[in-house]
Design an enzyme around this catalytic site. Sequence first.
Site, PDB file in Angstrom:
ATOM      1  N   LYS A 165      40.913  39.582  38.618  1.00 13.07           N
ATOM      2  CA  LYS A 165      40.007  38.994  39.589  1.00 13.07           C
ATOM      3  C   LYS A 165      40.403  37.531  39.783  1.00 13.07           C
ATOM      4  CE  LYS A 165      38.259  42.602  40.615  1.00 13.07           C
ATOM      5  NZ  LYS A 165      38.391  43.102  41.964  1.00 13.07           N
ATOM      6  N   ASP A 193      43.771  40.513  42.690  1.00 15.15           N
ATOM      7  CA  ASP A 193      42.797  40.840  43.732  1.00 15.15           C
ATOM      8  C   ASP A 193      41.926  39.616  43.997  1.00 15.15           C
ATOM      9  OD1 ASP A 193      40.996  41.903  45.467  1.00 15.15           O
ATOM     10  OD2 ASP A 193      40.291  43.505  44.143  1.00 15.15           O
ATOM     11  N   GLU A 218      46.167  41.628  46.568  1.00 12.92           N
ATOM     12  CA  GLU A 218      45.105  42.421  47.188  1.00 12.92           C
ATOM     13  C   GLU A 218      44.104  41.534  47.915  1.00 12.92           C
ATOM     14  OE1 GLU A 218      43.616  45.668  44.899  1.00 12.92           O
ATOM     15  OE2 GLU A 218      41.709  45.752  45.969  1.00 12.92           O
ATOM     16  N   ASP A 241      41.582  45.938  51.092  1.00 15.85           N
ATOM     17  CA  ASP A 241      40.410  46.577  50.500  1.00 15.85           C
ATOM     18  C   ASP A 241      39.169  46.352  51.362  1.00 15.85           C
ATOM     19  OD1 ASP A 241      38.232  47.390  49.002  1.00 15.85           O
ATOM     20  OD2 ASP A 241      38.830  46.424  47.147  1.00 15.85           O
ATOM     21  N   LYS A 265      36.930  52.974  48.923  1.00 15.06           N
ATOM     22  CA  LYS A 265      35.692  53.026  48.148  1.00 15.06           C
ATOM     23  C   LYS A 265      34.749  54.016  48.839  1.00 15.06           C
ATOM     24  CE  LYS A 265      35.610  48.419  46.062  1.00 15.06           C
ATOM     25  NZ  LYS A 265      36.900  47.797  46.325  1.00 15.06           N
TER      26      LYS A 265
HETATM   27 MG    MG Z   1      39.718  45.095  45.639  1.00 13.69          MG
END
Ligand code: MG
Length: 367
Positions: A165, A193, A218, A241, A265
């Site tokens: 992250k 990401d 990402e 994403d 997702k």
């Molecule tokens: Mg992501």
Amino acid sequence: MKITKIAAYRVELPLREGSYKWSGGKSVTVFDSTLVRVDTDAGVTGWGEVCPLGPFYLPAYAAGCRAGIAEIGPALLGEDPREIERLNLRMDALLKGHPYVKSGIDIACWDILGQVAGLPVCTLLGGRYGDDFVLYRAISQEDPEAMAQKVAGYRDEGYRRFQLKVGGDPDVDIDRIHAVAAELRPGDRLIADANTGWTRHEAMRVVRAVRDVDVYIEQPCPSYEECLAVRRRTDHPFVLDEVVDGVDVLVRGHADLAMDVVNIKISKFGGLTRARLARDLCARLGIAMTIEDSWGGDITTAAIAHLAHSTPTELLFTSTDFNSYVTVSTAEGAPQRDGGRLAASTEPGLGVSPRADVLGEPVVEVG
Ligand code: MG
């Protein structure tokens, strides 16, 4: 077969690590998850789950999911849960947008269809590829050395794919990527990401500074166009994403060569039905996928497992076992990680049996 009742339960899912932090200082300590139960006149019950990553990640929030189910639920009574495409169009006619509201109901209908057919959901979604599939571990945002230690610890548990992250101060993020990269071993995969957290110029500084690191980038910036601008000036493998929420952007992204991997997702697309459509489109176009959801517990993990396990192995970049991140188990029969891998249940439907003592009484009940 007819839907006779729809109910929603609110369950708190505390994080095993205490908190989960990502771009822009956002964090969650206890997830607010909604479990959805769909009853039928045939005595078959299906289950789904929707768990936003807090109210500030995607346009979704936990109470909104329950309010949405109360809004559309009455008009779904009497519908046939096995006719899932038709049911999705009905939900769209009742409520414009709000795909996450519909996701739990859609998943529960797949659970019903599987039980009626006597087949696991992954078989209905296309078939089971291999014995199991690969997982990533998300590494919550901390200082660089702490993140490097987390990677080493999770590798010891069997994970080989690590999603850092980042999306914070670009100078610290550069250090984070370098610190973790120094821990990597052959066969590991590293994803940085940013969760939309960088501006374009910040993203360009980061990708230049980590040019020699084997790392996927990402969703560096908020918009598709900003991400595309970064994508066109870096040779790192590139993942989209947050901006990928339907087939339109996938078609556009394919034409623009905007990404190598997309993150699908389930609730972002509105359930397994629409996520499967996106999955199949990506598979035909040769776009690899991370298949997961925003967050969740046992039922979400089961739904993810059925969609991931029915995805051709070479195009499944990675997936997630959210139920290992939280301290509360909401269902028996949910898939459990073995090393860094997971497998969908072979039982009919999703293969999960919710724990009544954990769920308590429904907070929404229609029918
Ligand atoms: Mg992501």
